[in-house]
Scaffold this active site. Structure first.
Site, PDB file in Angstrom:
ATOM      1  N   GLY A  84       0.812  -1.214   0.000  1.00 12.76           N
ATOM      2  CA  GLY A  84       0.000   0.000   0.000  1.00 12.76           C
ATOM      3  C   GLY A  84       0.848   1.268   0.000  1.00 12.76           C
ATOM      4  O   GLY A  84       0.654   2.159  -0.820  1.00 12.76           O
ATOM      5  N   GLU A 106       6.524   4.062   4.933  1.00  9.32           N
ATOM      6  CA  GLU A 106       6.681   5.200   5.857  1.00  9.32           C
ATOM      7  C   GLU A 106       8.084   5.783   5.920  1.00  9.32           C
ATOM      8  O   GLU A 106       8.455   6.369   6.952  1.00  9.32           O
ATOM      9  CB  GLU A 106       6.257   4.753   7.257  1.00  9.32           C
ATOM     10  CG  GLU A 106       7.199   3.735   7.946  1.00  9.32           C
ATOM     11  CD  GLU A 106       6.803   2.273   7.775  1.00  9.32           C
ATOM     12  OE1 GLU A 106       6.088   1.961   6.808  1.00  9.32           O
ATOM     13  OE2 GLU A 106       7.226   1.445   8.611  1.00  9.32           O
ATOM     14  N   ASN A 107       8.914   5.674   4.883  1.00 10.69           N
ATOM     15  CA  ASN A 107      10.266   6.228   4.897  1.00 10.69           C
ATOM     16  C   ASN A 107      10.295   7.607   5.553  1.00 10.69           C
ATOM     17  O   ASN A 107       9.434   8.437   5.298  1.00 10.69           O
ATOM     18  CB  ASN A 107      10.781   6.375   3.457  1.00 10.69           C
ATOM     19  CG  ASN A 107      10.493   5.164   2.626  1.00 10.69           C
ATOM     20  OD1 ASN A 107      10.900   4.072   2.966  1.00 10.69           O
ATOM     21  ND2 ASN A 107       9.733   5.345   1.554  1.00 10.69           N
ATOM     22  N   GLU A 133       0.628   5.689   7.524  1.00 11.97           N
ATOM     23  CA  GLU A 133       2.042   5.995   7.278  1.00 11.97           C
ATOM     24  C   GLU A 133       2.488   7.184   8.120  1.00 11.97           C
ATOM     25  O   GLU A 133       3.607   7.203   8.638  1.00 11.97           O
ATOM     26  CB  GLU A 133       2.297   6.261   5.789  1.00 11.97           C
ATOM     27  CG  GLU A 133       1.833   5.166   4.836  1.00 11.97           C
ATOM     28  CD  GLU A 133       2.282   3.763   5.218  1.00 11.97           C
ATOM     29  OE1 GLU A 133       3.357   3.614   5.816  1.00 11.97           O
ATOM     30  OE2 GLU A 133       1.531   2.801   4.931  1.00 11.97           O
TER      31      GLU A 133
END
Ligand code: TRP
Ligand code: ZN
Length: 875
Positions: free
Chosen positions: A266, A269-270, A303
């Site tokens: 999906g 979250e970097n 995220e």
């Protein structure tokens, strides 16, 4: 990868801290589609707890160009290197290691590491993709500060992004330019990201509670720039909610989101630079449904929430994945409940849990939310780790209340900010902050399977006392899976209420959360005038299968009166399930099917009940999915289930045809499209009603759907009508599909819907349609969304996928083999559809096993698919 390494099993119990820490990372990228050069300088420091002079850096498919230590190039005898391992011997306690490697983004079809999507560069590093970019200690407990220099072509890569703040840029004069990024926060390498290409930015801003301005940037391909506003507003809402509910503020000056078309999951979250599947960013009323809008808001929130639960506090090792995922899913579920309706959100989530996670928990992939071993970590991004994990977190919340839970979260951050920790650390913080003991909760982390909760009630008329006797146990699981032997009772918070059996009124003084921590216990309710009706496991307060003997009349009573919306809905589902299973048996025996009278009456009452909203009504009249009904059978009979469910629906529709027709008409919008909650709820109910009407298979009802299709001014109504027509014998079916394709074939996300509605149809001949569509010019195995919209959707379409001649299995087997060499993650998701094979008759079992064995015998099988197939075969 060499063959021996490929299939290595990693065990949780083997965790050891690294021999060196990495304090600082300097990355330089010279971008090129075929030959990107990555230069890495890492400052390493010997871990005094694990003294060793040897540093082993992992890689994957890397071409090593050079290696040096403290500026001195190494001779061939000072290191050993292969494409997946670089070993440096006799290192000093502190030094700087520099490596240079070449990689090929354009041939990277796995979408892990550095790859190209729609001509742009993009990275995906979780779980272990960073090693496909450079040699590294690719493990989440190694946290470092990063500086990243990107050099690229000015014409093809006008935009070049990485984590943190942009600190410098310059023109290199040769048609290329350079940008430097610095991330002030330490992070594990799985949160590294780089994006470069031709992108446009939709900008916004957010002022934090403490008054800092944060630039919000949503980067998309130029043609999509008008579809970003909903994502931006979702981000702003998420930032505000995390401040209001958890006191958590964002910690950088910029938050970037990039939408890409080719993505395995999906979103990711970097730190400061989320990469999203474009499906969870882009929206306009003409191209996205109400469900799409809701999903976008939820994924953006998810995220964003990772910035604290995942990034600031991360996982010590990948076995702890639920530490960040279970907790973050819990947080996004609470967020959505606050934005929309808590009851509807809870029902949606539990329906999803039962359909996906319960099935997983009783098959060859059953594992504790904290797994014990894996071959490929990518296979453990499961509904168990995510969704069941979130239910475990929810139980702390139920027991502690919002304030107690918040105290636990505060202590968790105070203790562990900037650290890589374990699920035990989280549990301890929750307990310590509330002066309580959660030791028994450890069992939820180490045991697999869905507990069954058996409840009986006894009424003592003379004492005015109701006794609920509860007992918990795990159903036996075949195979020899970790976490399924010698299982002990788990702590279960059980929310209970009593209703007056005559008036249906809530006896509110009896509302309570009971805690069952032992195998069995009795709970007493005193001082009652007459025998009440108990509502048990309200709000689905624990992830169990509730086994409570109830008459159909009692279920109908709860469906009409329960003040707990979840249990009101669930009573209807249980009632329908019992009737449907009986009908399925009748169908299998060639008997005439009973009319669903009791449900049909309750159905009509719900539709006219002014105390509930349209979204709840839509849920209450939606029948349990075929796959959920299958879970309740000893041997799943997909044909009998399908026959029964179709008959049930047609019969209910036939009994209320006029009411439904009028309702569909009255729910039609009287003005232009609007996106407010009430309009969304009305569309939701309208489209469930439409499906009932079209099940009648008459020219008049078909025409209602065809009219809605051609008259719709929004994708929700259009897509719903199309899906209903695609599942019908309506003569307008083909024309509608053609028209939809003609209009939308240029928009990949809408074209996905065209494939999906056909893959979810269960009309006769649906399977050969899916086979035919796999050869359609719009179909490609290189795009995961496209593959999932056709083959993923088809593989959960029970009556079609499980067609008795095995042609569905063959189709899936063909594509698993085609896809696995390029994209192991995608192929291994698909092959999981065979995991339920033991649940079917011997004929189907044989046919599914034939595919599993065919796949297993592929000489160059990727390890992701290998792991799933071997678990299935050994089960
Ligand atoms: N951490 C991501 C999330 O849940 C999941 C994810 C994104 C992922 N891309 C992935 C996991 C690729 C494995 C592989 O928000
Ligand atoms: Zn996540």
């Amino acid at each position: 990868m060499s063959d021996t390494e490929t299939m290595q099993v990693v065990y949780r119990s083997d965790y050891r801290p690294p021999t060196f820490w990495i304090d600082h990372v300097e990355l330089e990228f010279d971008l090129d589609p075929h030959n990107a050069i990555v230069t890495t300088k890492i400052t390493v420091r010997r871990n005094t707890d694990q003294p060793s002079r040897t540093l082993e850096l992992v890689g994957e498919q890397l071409k090593l160009l050079s290696v040096s230590v403290d500026g001195v190039a190494l001779n061939d005898d000072e290191y050993t290197a292969s494409s997946d391992l670089l070993v440096l011997n006799d290192l000093p306690a502190r030094c700087e290691v520099q490596t240079k490697v070449a990689i090929s983004p354009v041939t990277n079809k796995a979408l892990s590491g550095l790859y190209q999507t729609s001509g742009n560069f993009c990275t995906q590093c979780e779980a272990v993709g960073f090693r496909r970019i450079t040699y590294f200690l690719d493990r989440p407990d190694v946290m470092a500060r990063y500086q990243v220099t990107i050099r690229g072509d000015k014409s093809t890569c006008p935009v070049m992004l990485s984590n943190g703040n942009r600190i410098a840029s310059q023109d290199l004069g040769d048609g290329r330019h350079e940008v430097v990024w610095e991330d002030p926060h330490v992070k594990p390498c799985y949160l590294f990201a780089l994006v470069a290409g031709n992108l446009k930015c939709h900008r916004g801003s957010f002022t934090t509670a403490s008054g800092r301005d944060v630039a919000l940037e949503i980067w998309v391909e130029p043609q999509n720039i008008d579809k970003c506003q909903h994502a931006l507003v979702s981000l702003q809402k998420s930032m505000k909610w995390d401040e209001d509910v958890f006191g958590l503020e964002y910690d950088l000056d910029v938050y970037m989101i990039v939408a890409v078309n080719d993505f395995n999951m999906g979103a990711m979250e970097n730190k400061g630079l989320n990469v999203f599947n474009s499906k969870y960013v882009l929206a306009s009323p003409e191209t996205a449904t109400d469900d799409d809008y809701l999903l976008i808001e939820a994924v953006i929130a998810h995220e964003y929430f990772h910035n604290w639960t995942g990034n600031r506090v991360t996982c010590r090792d990948w076995f702890q994945l639920t530490l960040k995922e279970g907790l973050t899913v819990f947080r996004d579920e609470q967020f959505t409940a606050d934005q929309t309706s808590a009851a509807v959100k809870r029902i949606d989530d539990v329906a999803g849990l039962r359909a996906g996670q319960f099935a997983e928990d009783s098959g060859p992939m059953a594992h504790p939310i904290r797994p014990e071993s894996y071959i490929s970590m990518d296979n453990f991004y499961t509904s168990t780790v995510y969704r069941k994990g979130a239910q475990i977190i929810r139980m702390y919340h139920t027991l502690l209340g919002q304030d107690g839970f918040r105290r636990g979260m505060d202590l968790y951050f105070r203790r562990h900010d900037g650290c890589a920790v374990t699920c035990d650390d989280f549990r301890q913080a929750m307990a310590d902050a509330n002066d309580t003991n959660f030791d028994l909760f450890d069992r939820w982390y180490s045991q697999a399977g869905t507990p069954e909760l058996f409840v009986t009630s006894a009424w003592d008329e003379s004492a005015g006392r109701l006794t609920l006797s509860m007992r918990q146990s795990y159903p036996d699981l075949a195979g020899d899976l970790p976490g399924t032997k010698d299982r002990k009772p788990v702590p279960l918070p059980i929310r209970v209420g009593l209703l007056d059996a005559e008036s249906g009124a809530e006896l509110s003084q009896y509302n309570d959360v009971l805690l069952l921590e032992t195998e069995s216990a009795d709970f007493q309710f005193e001082g009652l005038d007459r025998q009440p009706i108990a509502s048990v496991l309200r709000d689905f307060s624990a992830p169990v299968r509730l086994r409570m003997q109830r008459s159909d009349d009692e279920l109908a009573f709860l469906m009409a009166h329960d003040t707990d919306a979840f249990n009101r809905w669930d009573a209807g589902q249980t009632l329908a399930t019992g009737m449907l299973l009986k009908m399925a048996q009748q169908a299998a025996d060639g008997q005439p099917l009973d009319e669903p009278k009791l449900f049909s009456d309750a159905f009509a009452k719900i539709l006219t009940d002014d105390s509930v909203d349209e979204a709840f009504k839509a849920l209450a009249i939606t029948l349990p999915r075929e796959s959920v009904l299958g879970q309740e059978m000893d041997v799943i009979d997909p044909d009998a289930i399908h026959t029964a469910r179709e008959f049930f629906r047609r019969s209910v529709a036939g009994s209320h045809r006029d009411q439904l027709t009028a309702l569909h008409q009255s729910l039609a919008a009287d003005g232009p499209y609007s996106n407010d909650q009430q309009s969304i709820n009305r569309r939701r109910l309208k489209n469930v009603v439409l499906a009932y009407l079209v099940s009648l298979d008459t020219p008049e009802t078909d025409q209602i759907a065809a009219d809605q299709f051609s008259g719709a001014d929004n994708m929700t109504d259009q897509q719903a009508a199309l899906a209903i027509l695609a599942n019908s014998n309506a003569e307008q079916r083909i024309a509608a599909l053609d028209e939809f394709h003609r209009r939308y074939h240029g928009d990949p996300l809408v074209l996905d819907k065209w494939f999906a509605v056909q893959a979810s149809s269960s009309r006769a001949g649906a399977l050969s349609e899916v086979r035919r569509l796999s050869g359609h010019s719009g179909f490609t195995i290189d795009n995961p969304n496209r593959v999932r919209s056709l083959l993923g959707v088809f593989s959960v379409n029970q009556s079609v996928f499980h067609q008795a001649d095995g042609k569905g299995y063959e189709l899936l087997g063909d594509y698993v083999l085609l896809i696995q060499s390029g994209n192991p993650q995608l192929a291994s998701r698909l092959v999981s559809a065979f995991n339920s094979y033991r649940r079917f008759d011997t004929g189907r079992q044989e046919l599914m096993l034939r595919q599993l064995k065919r796949i297993a015998s592929e000489p160059n099988l990727c390890k992701d698919v290998h792991e799933i197939v071997q678990r299935a075969l050994k089960f």
